[in-house]
Design an enzyme around this catalytic site. Structure first.
Site, PDB file in Angstrom:
ATOM      1  CE  LYS A  39      -2.140   1.799   3.625  1.00 53.87           C
ATOM      2  NZ  LYS A  39      -2.223   3.481   3.703  1.00 53.87           N
ATOM      3  CG  ASP A  66      -5.001   4.382   1.427  1.00 56.02           C
ATOM      4  OD1 ASP A  66      -6.032   4.436   1.053  1.00 56.02           O
ATOM      5  OD2 ASP A  66      -4.542   4.229   2.590  1.00 56.02           O
ATOM      6  CE  LYS A  68      -6.783   6.749   4.311  1.00 62.55           C
ATOM      7  NZ  LYS A  68      -5.466   6.510   4.057  1.00 62.55           N
ATOM      8  CG  ASP A  71     -11.429  17.590  -4.899  1.00 61.72           C
ATOM      9  OD1 ASP A  71     -12.710  18.651  -5.177  1.00 61.72           O
ATOM     10  OD2 ASP A  71     -10.352  18.028  -4.830  1.00 61.72           O
ATOM     11  CB  THR A 125      -8.509   2.565  12.006  1.00 64.21           C
ATOM     12  OG1 THR A 125      -7.368   2.962  11.020  1.00 64.21           O
ATOM     13  CG2 THR A 125      -9.391   1.568  11.559  1.00 64.21           C
ATOM     14  NE  ARG A 216       1.963   3.951  12.512  1.00 62.54           N
ATOM     15  CZ  ARG A 216       1.037   4.816  12.949  1.00 62.54           C
ATOM     16  NH1 ARG A 216       1.567   5.917  13.573  1.00 62.54           N
ATOM     17  NH2 ARG A 216      -0.090   4.719  12.769  1.00 62.54           N
TER      18      ARG A 216
HETATM   19  O1  C5P Z   1       1.247   1.929  10.892  1.00 63.81           O
HETATM   20  P1  C5P Z   1      -0.565   1.379  10.749  1.00 63.81           P
HETATM   21  O2  C5P Z   1      -0.550  -0.153  10.802  1.00 63.81           O
HETATM   22  O3  C5P Z   1      -1.097   2.213  11.673  1.00 63.81           O
HETATM   23  O4  C5P Z   1      -0.867   2.022   9.184  1.00 63.81           O
HETATM   24  C1  C5P Z   1      -2.119   1.946   8.977  1.00 63.81           C
HETATM   25  C2  C5P Z   1      -2.144   2.483   7.582  1.00 63.81           C
HETATM   26  O5  C5P Z   1      -3.312   2.301   7.233  1.00 63.81           O
HETATM   27  C3  C5P Z   1      -1.565   3.726   7.195  1.00 63.81           C
HETATM   28  O6  C5P Z   1      -1.139   3.831   6.087  1.00 63.81           O
HETATM   29  C4  C5P Z   1      -2.861   4.650   7.053  1.00 63.81           C
HETATM   30  O7  C5P Z   1      -2.630   5.619   6.065  1.00 63.81           O
HETATM   31  C5  C5P Z   1      -3.953   3.528   6.641  1.00 63.81           C
HETATM   32  N1  C5P Z   1      -5.323   3.679   6.872  1.00 63.81           N
HETATM   33  C6  C5P Z   1      -5.880   3.801   8.306  1.00 63.81           C
HETATM   34  N2  C5P Z   1      -7.247   4.048   8.300  1.00 63.81           N
HETATM   35  C7  C5P Z   1      -7.986   4.028   7.212  1.00 63.81           C
HETATM   36  C8  C5P Z   1      -7.491   3.877   6.224  1.00 63.81           C
HETATM   37  C9  C5P Z   1      -6.178   3.912   5.802  1.00 63.81           C
HETATM   38  O8  C5P Z   1      -4.909   3.877   9.185  1.00 63.81           O
HETATM   39  N3  C5P Z   1      -9.365   4.328   7.667  1.00 63.81           N
END
Ligand code: C5P
Length: 236
Positions: A39, A66, A68, A71, A125, A216
């Site tokens: 991603k 991604d 997102k 617009d 999230t 992460r």
């Molecule tokens: O590092 P982590 O596991 O928190 O990464 C979550 C990834 O998912 C990030 O790249 C973030 O942009 C993406 N994301 C998110 N929540 C969403 C959609 C995408 O955390 N609703």
């Protein structure tokens, strides 16, 4: 390279959120492109652009771009077309952009023989119930997710990004084939960082989530492959 079987566990999308190409490629070279999806979000795309996407495609990876989009319908139409021209596997828009925007996004893919999957973000999230109140939304987080999931399905999208705990209800309302992609995946010993709606990989399997996004938990690990292996084992 890690080898495993995907029977009955969610597919894994690695969130390649690094600040430079070198760091990202260190991890990419350890991954089997037939097993892991990548991603690319706003951070890496802004730094490295479409050249980087092409590089990942040449290595054989399926890429979820991604960005997102959120617009006016015409702008999203053109942005989706441009993104699909890159040959990516999956694209995202914000469901809160509304019905006309979602329909326009879907329409933009009409001319593509092999089109990317189009996925809507429901609630980030990182959001909590009180964050919705702050922006004037007076319904529960769960209802907000369900309303946006249904709207996206009715507009012809292929699935949604949603917090793990809402996944079962979304499948119930939108049908089992509607794809669910869940970020906020954390093992019990991980930091949550800025995420609020978190679940473990094992819960993701229980909730019948199609794809989990792992960032992460792996990218900040001292030994990313060992961590990834333990995540996979915890789901098997
Ligand atoms: O590092 P982590 O596991 O928190 O990464 C979550 C990834 O998912 C990030 O790249 C973030 O942009 C993406 N994301 C998110 N929540 C969403 C959609 C995408 O955390 N609703």
């Amino acid at each position: 390279m890690l080898k495993f079987n995907y029977s009955n566990i969610p597919k894994i999308i690695i969130a390649l959120d690094f600040y430079n190409r070198k760091e990202a490629m260190k991890l990419v070279h350890l991954l089997d492109p037939s097993l892991f999806y990548l991603k690319i979000g706003k951070e890496m795309f802004t730094i490295l652009g479409k050249k980087f996407i092409n590089e990942l495609h040449q290595l054989g990876f399926n890429v979820f771009l991604d960005l997102k989009f959120h617009d006016i319908p015409n702008t999203v139409f053109n942005a989706i077309k441009a993104a699909a021209d890159l040959g990516v596997w999956m694209l995202s828009v914000h469901a809160s952009g509304g019905k006309k925007m979602l329909i326009s996004a879907k329409k933009a893919l009409k001319s593509f023989k092999k089109r990317p999957l189009l996925i809507a973000i429901t609630a980030l999230t990182s959001l909590q119930e009180k964050d919705l109140k702050d922006i004037g939304i007076q319904i529960s987080l769960q209802n907000y997710i369900l309303i946006l999931s249904k709207l996206s399905r009715d507009c012809g999208l292929d699935g949604v990004v949603c917090p793990g705990k809402a996944a079962e209800k979304v499948k119930l309302i939108c049908g089992s084939k509607y794809k669910i992609i869940t970020p906020g995946i954390r093992c019990s010993d991980d930091f949550s960082f800025d995420q609020s709606q978190i679940i473990t990989p094992k819960q993701a399997k229980k909730f019948l989530i199609d794809y989990i996004v792992i960032g992460r938990s792996v990218t900040t690990s001292k030994n990313p492959m060992k961590k990834l292996n333990s995540i996979i084992e915890s789901m098997q």
